[in-house]
Design an enzyme around this catalytic site. Sequence first.
Site, short mmCIF file in Angstrom:
data_model
loop_
_atom_site.label_atom_id
_atom_site.label_comp_id
_atom_site.label_asym_id
_atom_site.label_seq_id
_atom_site.Cartn_x
_atom_site.Cartn_y
_atom_site.Cartn_z
N CYS A 82 0.80 -1.22 0.00
CA CYS A 82 0.00 0.00 0.00
C CYS A 82 0.83 1.27 0.00
O CYS A 82 0.29 2.36 -0.19
CB CYS A 82 -0.94 0.01 1.20
SG CYS A 82 -2.04 -1.41 1.28
N HIS A 344 -8.94 3.71 -2.14
CA HIS A 344 -7.60 3.18 -1.86
C HIS A 344 -7.12 2.25 -2.97
O HIS A 344 -6.98 1.05 -2.77
CB HIS A 344 -7.64 2.45 -0.51
CG HIS A 344 -6.31 1.95 -0.03
ND1 HIS A 344 -5.10 2.51 -0.40
CD2 HIS A 344 -6.00 0.91 0.81
CE1 HIS A 344 -4.11 1.85 0.19
NE2 HIS A 344 -4.63 0.87 0.92
#
Length: 396
Positions: A82, A344
């Site tokens: 991430c 995201h």
Amino acid sequence: MRTAHVVGVGMTPFTKPGVSGEDYPGLARTAVVEALADAGIEYSRVEQAVVGYVHADSTAGQRALYEVGRTGIPVLNVNNNCASGSSALFQARQLVEAGMADCVLAVGFEKMKSGSLGAMTYPDLASPVQPFLDVAAGHRSPSGAPAMLELFRNAGLEHREKFGTTAEQFGKVAEKNHRHSANNPRAQFRTVYSLAEIMDSTQVCEGLTKLQCSPTSDGAAAAIVASEEFVSSHGLESRAVHIVGQAMTTDSDATFTSGSAFDVVGRDASQRAANQVYDRTGLGPADLDVIELHDCFSINEILMYEALGLCAEGDGGRLIDEGATTYGGRWVVNPSGGLISKGHPLGATGLAQCAELVWQLRGEAGDRQVEGARTALSHNHGLGSACVVTMYRRAS
């Protein structure tokens, strides 16, 4: 050492997987073309490129950038889970500060599948997150939830047990970020929810409801990083935002030996990265105006208030109760809506944070503008682990 500045940013809208109809080359092209236009330069001025993504084949960065131009420059691909987007920015800054290039493109993108992220993409290979799951199993009996939910659920329960943090305080984080995203036309979600609606949404695991979790998303974001000499020679002083400090950390022994679920999900790495930035810049939490932090789950925003030094350990719930992290408070945290509401797309997240903070520091954030914003901080964490903390200041 030379200084590095962000002189152009671009970002696609973040959407539910499949909604945009674009594959990753198209998403990346949109973000890069916008960043180039924002800087007022041609792609031919870019000397190197660093591309962050998670779910794509090798050399996907080259495939994406060939949609913009085939100039023969070095293209480096980065996968740091991430934190891939901010890792691309980290490397671009290093190239500029080291004098290896005067103008470097950082871009991140992701095309994702719907549903919760699994622990493994390649089940026949060793899982990079298995050590974290093994440690977590020693802290608390597994719930059977997907891997990421399991780890953050453990951290949330530990916070509640140690400090008396309430489920409603975690819910207030999600309420705040959904409210902020109503003013972000590029956010995946723009609906404002009451705290009651947040708490009454589907429970995905103990202590977390659906509206407290970041979604899977498609999207891309990009930044043009340039030297001070490039800024001056191209008349970009009015556009430049200075990267005044940046640090990347990985896991230390504390992640696996502290006995705390907080460190399994990145508290130790985040705290060390933030402290390195504060030490290098001579600036600290009191100097910050606006912050984009990694709220993959509402629990994590509370933890990161503490790791970034906004408050003492255990006081994160108090900050959200006092309204200290929204408009009219001490800081505005996640004015974009954060991961929870903006979306995201893993490889794009860190660079979307960069774009938001550049817009804020230039005074270009529209209805979500933080008045008088001059100093900003981003925090981006990828389990496995990589954590990047970046401090920005308006250069002019």
